[in-house]
Design a protein around this motif. Structure first.
Motif, short mmCIF file in Angstrom:
data_model
loop_
_atom_site.label_atom_id
_atom_site.label_comp_id
_atom_site.label_asym_id
_atom_site.label_seq_id
_atom_site.Cartn_x
_atom_site.Cartn_y
_atom_site.Cartn_z
N ALA A 151 0.82 -1.21 0.00
CA ALA A 151 0.00 0.00 0.00
C ALA A 151 0.85 1.26 0.00
CB ALA A 151 -0.94 0.00 1.21
N GLU A 152 2.14 1.13 0.33
CA GLU A 152 3.03 2.30 0.33
C GLU A 152 3.42 2.72 -1.08
OE1 GLU A 152 6.35 1.34 2.72
OE2 GLU A 152 5.21 1.08 4.58
N ASP A 153 3.24 1.84 -2.07
CA ASP A 153 3.64 2.14 -3.44
C ASP A 153 2.42 2.53 -4.28
OD1 ASP A 153 6.25 1.35 -2.84
OD2 ASP A 153 5.79 -0.75 -3.31
N PRO A 154 2.60 3.40 -5.26
CA PRO A 154 1.49 3.70 -6.17
C PRO A 154 1.15 2.47 -6.99
CG PRO A 154 3.53 4.68 -6.96
CD PRO A 154 3.82 4.15 -5.60
N ALA A 155 -0.14 2.23 -7.18
CA ALA A 155 -0.58 1.04 -7.93
C ALA A 155 -0.28 1.20 -9.41
CB ALA A 155 -2.07 0.81 -7.71
N ARG A 156 0.24 0.14 -10.00
CA ARG A 156 0.52 0.11 -11.43
C ARG A 156 0.09 -1.26 -11.96
NH1 ARG A 156 0.92 4.69 -10.37
NH2 ARG A 156 2.69 6.12 -10.70
N PHE A 157 -0.83 -1.24 -12.91
CA PHE A 157 -1.36 -2.49 -13.47
C PHE A 157 -1.25 -2.46 -14.99
CE2 PHE A 157 -5.23 -5.01 -14.85
CZ PHE A 157 -4.68 -6.25 -14.56
N PRO A 158 -0.15 -3.02 -15.55
CA PRO A 158 -0.02 -3.10 -17.01
C PRO A 158 -0.96 -4.16 -17.56
CG PRO A 158 2.12 -3.31 -15.88
CD PRO A 158 1.06 -3.50 -14.85
N VAL A 159 -1.74 -3.80 -18.55
CA VAL A 159 -2.69 -4.73 -19.15
C VAL A 159 -1.93 -5.66 -20.10
CG1 VAL A 159 -4.72 -4.97 -20.62
CG2 VAL A 159 -4.58 -3.10 -18.95
N GLN A 160 -2.07 -6.96 -19.83
CA GLN A 160 -1.39 -7.95 -20.67
C GLN A 160 -2.33 -8.55 -21.71
OE1 GLN A 160 0.57 -10.98 -18.42
NE2 GLN A 160 1.28 -12.11 -20.21
N TYR A 161 -3.60 -8.68 -21.35
CA TYR A 161 -4.54 -9.35 -22.26
C TYR A 161 -5.95 -8.84 -21.96
CZ TYR A 161 -6.76 -13.24 -24.78
OH TYR A 161 -7.49 -14.00 -25.66
N VAL A 162 -6.71 -8.61 -23.02
CA VAL A 162 -8.11 -8.20 -22.88
C VAL A 162 -8.99 -9.42 -23.10
CG1 VAL A 162 -9.94 -6.72 -23.74
CG2 VAL A 162 -7.59 -5.88 -23.70
N ALA A 187 -6.63 -8.47 -18.03
CA ALA A 187 -5.82 -9.40 -17.26
C ALA A 187 -4.35 -8.97 -17.28
CB ALA A 187 -5.96 -10.81 -17.82
N GLY A 188 -3.66 -9.28 -16.19
CA GLY A 188 -2.24 -8.98 -16.11
C GLY A 188 -1.73 -9.16 -14.69
N GLN A 189 -0.49 -8.83 -14.48
CA GLN A 189 0.13 -8.90 -13.16
C GLN A 189 0.31 -7.50 -12.60
OE1 GLN A 189 4.37 -10.07 -12.73
NE2 GLN A 189 3.67 -11.60 -11.26
N ILE A 190 -0.12 -7.30 -11.37
CA ILE A 190 0.05 -5.99 -10.74
C ILE A 190 1.54 -5.76 -10.52
CG2 ILE A 190 -0.53 -4.56 -8.75
CD1 ILE A 190 -3.00 -6.29 -8.34
N ALA A 191 2.08 -4.68 -11.08
CA ALA A 191 3.51 -4.40 -10.99
C ALA A 191 3.88 -3.81 -9.64
CB ALA A 191 3.93 -3.44 -12.11
N SER A 192 3.01 -3.01 -9.06
CA SER A 192 3.28 -2.43 -7.75
C SER A 192 1.99 -1.92 -7.14
CB SER A 192 4.29 -1.27 -7.85
OG SER A 192 3.75 -0.19 -8.59
N GLY A 193 1.99 -1.75 -5.81
CA GLY A 193 0.86 -1.15 -5.14
C GLY A 193 -0.33 -2.07 -4.95
N VAL A 194 -1.48 -1.46 -4.64
CA VAL A 194 -2.70 -2.17 -4.29
C VAL A 194 -3.86 -1.64 -5.14
CG1 VAL A 194 -4.35 -2.69 -2.45
CG2 VAL A 194 -1.91 -2.54 -1.92
N LEU A 195 -4.69 -2.55 -5.66
CA LEU A 195 -5.92 -2.18 -6.37
C LEU A 195 -7.11 -2.51 -5.49
CD1 LEU A 195 -5.25 -3.54 -9.99
CD2 LEU A 195 -4.98 -1.19 -9.17
N LEU A 252 -1.82 0.99 -19.28
CA LEU A 252 -1.50 0.85 -17.87
C LEU A 252 -2.58 1.51 -17.04
CD1 LEU A 252 1.97 1.01 -16.26
CD2 LEU A 252 0.16 2.36 -15.22
N ILE A 253 -3.11 0.76 -16.07
CA ILE A 253 -4.17 1.27 -15.19
C ILE A 253 -3.53 1.68 -13.87
CG2 ILE A 253 -6.28 0.68 -13.95
CD1 ILE A 253 -6.91 -1.28 -16.22
N ALA A 254 -3.83 2.91 -13.42
CA ALA A 254 -3.23 3.45 -12.20
C ALA A 254 -4.26 4.31 -11.49
CB ALA A 254 -1.99 4.28 -12.54
N PRO A 255 -4.08 4.55 -10.18
CA PRO A 255 -5.00 5.43 -9.45
C PRO A 255 -5.07 6.81 -10.09
CG PRO A 255 -3.59 4.27 -7.92
CD PRO A 255 -3.05 4.00 -9.29
N ALA A 256 -6.26 7.38 -10.16
CA ALA A 256 -6.43 8.67 -10.82
C ALA A 256 -5.63 9.77 -10.15
CB ALA A 256 -7.91 9.04 -10.85
#
Length: 447
Positions: free
Chosen positions: A228-239, A254-262, A313-317
Motif C-alpha cells: 500500500a506504500e507504493d502507487p498502484a501500477r497495473f499493465p494490461v497484458q490481455y483483454v 488481465a495482467g500482473q500488478i507491478a506495484s501497489g494495491v488495487l 497501464l491502469i493506475a489510481p487517478a
C-alpha cells in the motif's frame, strides 16, 4: 485493510527471497552456492552422486561443490562461471531463488541480468586480495539496480589464518565505498566456502565473529514492505472478451500488478489515453476479491466501457505517472552490436512496445573509479552510460528509484528482435550525503 489481508501481504513479502551472487573470478562464488545447497540439504541424492563422480574423474579427492552450479561444458573446462545459473531451494523459514552470476568483467551484463530482480546481493572477495576493481564494479552495479541489501562475504578466510584484522580491514574499506554509492544496508560476514565456515553453521575457528551465518542472514533479512506504500501500477497484458451467451458484454483486463494495491470502487486512469473510470470487480485465482496487490495476477473490470488494449497501464487517478516521450535514463548495453546515437529501436516498457530513436549518449561510466567519459559516441557490450531516447508514443514511465518494475525498460533491435540494452529511468545512483561530504566521485556523476 483487514488483518487477514495484511497477513497475506506479509506472506507475499517475506516467504520468498530473490538474491544474486557476484565477485571476481576465483573468489569462490560457485563453491559458496554449492556449499549453501549441500549444507542446507537442498541437493538431491542423484545430483550429489553425479558431482562426486565428476570430481573423481577430474582427480579430486574432495567433492567439488562448484559443479553443482557450473553446468555448462565451457564452465567446467575453464573453471569459471559464464552464464547466470538459477537455483531454487527452500528451508523451513523461507524459499529462495538464487542467481549465481559470472565474475569476469567480460560478463558484467550477465550480472546485471541476475541482479535486476534481486532483493539482496552477495558480493564475494578473496581474503588474500581484499577489495579489487571487480568488487567495486559489482557494488556500483548493485547500487545502480537499487538492490536494497548487500552482503560482503569475505571468503577464503582459511587461507588468511582466520585473522580478524584481515576481515575488519576489508569490511571497513568496502562499507565506506558501498555507503558512498547509496547502498542502504551492508552486512559483512567472514566465511570459508570450501571448509563451510559461517556458510550454514557458525565457525568454531572464528569465535571473534558474533554475527549471523550466510544462511541465517538470508532467512531473517527483512525484504519487501507494505504494498500500500507504493502507487498502484497495473499493465494490461490481455483483454478478455469471451462473448458467450452468459457474458455477452464482458470485458476484463488481465495482467500482473507491478506495484501497489488495487481496490474495488477506486477511481483509476488508463494511460496513456488519460481516460478515467472506476474498478468494478477484481478476480484473483478464480475468486472475486475486494483488494489485490503486487505481484498478484488478476483480471479487472471497469464500470465504463473504455477502449483499452494490451500495453495500456491502469493506475489510481490521483497517483498516475505523467506520460512522456523524451526519456533520460541510465542503461547497461547487453549486445555485441554497439549502440549509437541515431539508432532506431523498439522500446519495451512493461507490456507496451513502441518505436523509439536514440537521440544522444551524453556519457559512459567507468565503473572502476566511477569517473565519466563524456560523449563516448557509442556504448559497447557491458558498458553503462547515460542515454536520451525519444519514443513515437507516450509512455507512463516512473523513475527507477520509485519503481524497479515500471521504471525499467529494454531497447530491442526491430530487425531481429535482439535485446540490445537494459534501461533505468532517472538518476543513476541514490543520493548520498556521505558521498557529497567526502567528495566521492560517485556524488559528481550527475550528467
Amino acid at each position: 485493510m483487514s488483518a487477514d489481508t495484511h497477513a497475506v501481504e506479509a506472506l507475499y513479502t517475506t516467504a520468498l527471497l530473490r538474491f544474486a551472487t557476484a565477485g571476481s573470478v576465483d573468489d569462490g562464488k560457485s563453491t559458496l552456492v554449492g556449499r549453501l545447497l549441500h549444507d542446507s540439504k537442498s541437493v538431491l541424492t542423484d545430483q550429489l552422486e553425479a558431482v562426486e563422480l565428476a570430481s573423481r574423474n577430474r582427480g579430486q579427492e574432495a567433492v567439488d561443490l562448484a559443479l553443482l552450479t557450473d553446468g555448462l561444458r565451457a564452465e567446467r573446462e575453464q573453471g569459471i562461471t559464464i552464464d547466470v545459473a538459477y537455483r531454487y531451494f527452500a528451508t523451513v523459514r523461507r524459499r529462495f531463488i538464487l542467481a549465481d552470476t559470472p565474475g569476469h568483467v567480460q560478463y558484467t551484463r550477465n550480472m546485471v541480468t541476475g541482479a535486476s530482480t534481486a532483493e539482496l546481493a552477495i558480493l564475494l572477495v578473496d581474503a588474500r586480495n581484499g577489495v579489487v576493481e571487480q568488487t567495486r564494479r559489482h557494488a556500483a552495479v548493485a547500487a545502480l539496480l537499487r538492490v536494497p541489501h548487500v552482503v560482503l562475504a569475505v571468503n577464503k578466510m582459511d587461507l588468511a589464518r582466520y585473522d580478524e584484522q584481515v576481515f575488519a580491514r576489508i569490511a571497513g574499506e568496502f562499507t565506506a565505498y558501498a555507503t558512498s554509492l547509496g547502498i542502504p544496508e551492508i552486512t559483512a560476514i567472514p566465511i570459508s566456502a570450501l571448509a563451510g565456515d559461517n556458510v550454514v553453521t557458525p565457525s568454531a575457528r572464528m569465535d571473534w565473529y558474533g554475527g549471523p551465518t550466510v544462511l541465517e542472514h538470508l532467512e531473517t533479512v527483512q525484504v519487501g514492505h507494505d504494498p500500500a506504500e507504493d502507487p498502484a501500477r497495473f499493465p494490461v497484458q490481455y483483454v478478455i472478451r469471451p462473448q458467450t451467451p452468459e457474458h455477452p458484454d464482458f470485458r476484463g483486463y488481465a495482467g500482473q500488478i507491478a506495484s501497489g494495491v488495487l481496490r474495488v470502487g477506486e477511481r483509476v486512469t488508463v494511460q496513456p489515453s488519460g481516460r478515467t473510470s472506476r474498478i468494478e470487480r477484481i478476480d484473483a485465482l478464480g475468486q472475486s476479491v475486494e483488494t489485490a496487490w503486487a505481484p498478484q495476477s488478476v483480471t479487472v473490470t471497469l464500470t465504463d466501457d473504455l477502449d483499452i488494449s494490451r500495453g495500456d497501464l491502469i493506475a489510481p487517478a490521483d497517483g498516475a505517472a505523467v506520460p512522456v516521450q523524451d526519456i533520460t535514463a541510465t542503461v547497461c548495453h547487453l549486445h555485441d552490436r554497439p549502440l549509437r546515437p541515431g539508432a532506431r529501436v523498439l522500446l519495451k516498457h512493461a507490456t507496451r512496445t513502441v518505436k523509439a530513436i536514440v537521440k544522444e549518449i551524453p556519457s559512459r561510466l567507468t565503473l572502476a573509479d566511477l569517473s565519466q567519459h563524456r560523449d563516448p559516441g557509442e556504448l559497447v557490450a557491458n558498458d553503462i552510460g547515460r542515454v536520451r531516447v525519444r519514443t513515437a508514443e507516450p509512455l507512463a514511465l516512473d523513475p527507477y528509484a520509485a519503481s524497479r518494475a515500471t521504471g525499467s525498460f529494454l531497447l530491442i533491435d526491430p530487425a531481429d528482435g535482439a535485446t540490445l540494452t537494459a534501461g533505468m529511468a532517472g538518476e543513476a545512483f541514490a543520493e548520498s550525503a556521505a558521498a557529497t561530504a567526502a567528495g566521492d566521485p560517485a556524488a559528481e556523476w550527475d550528467f
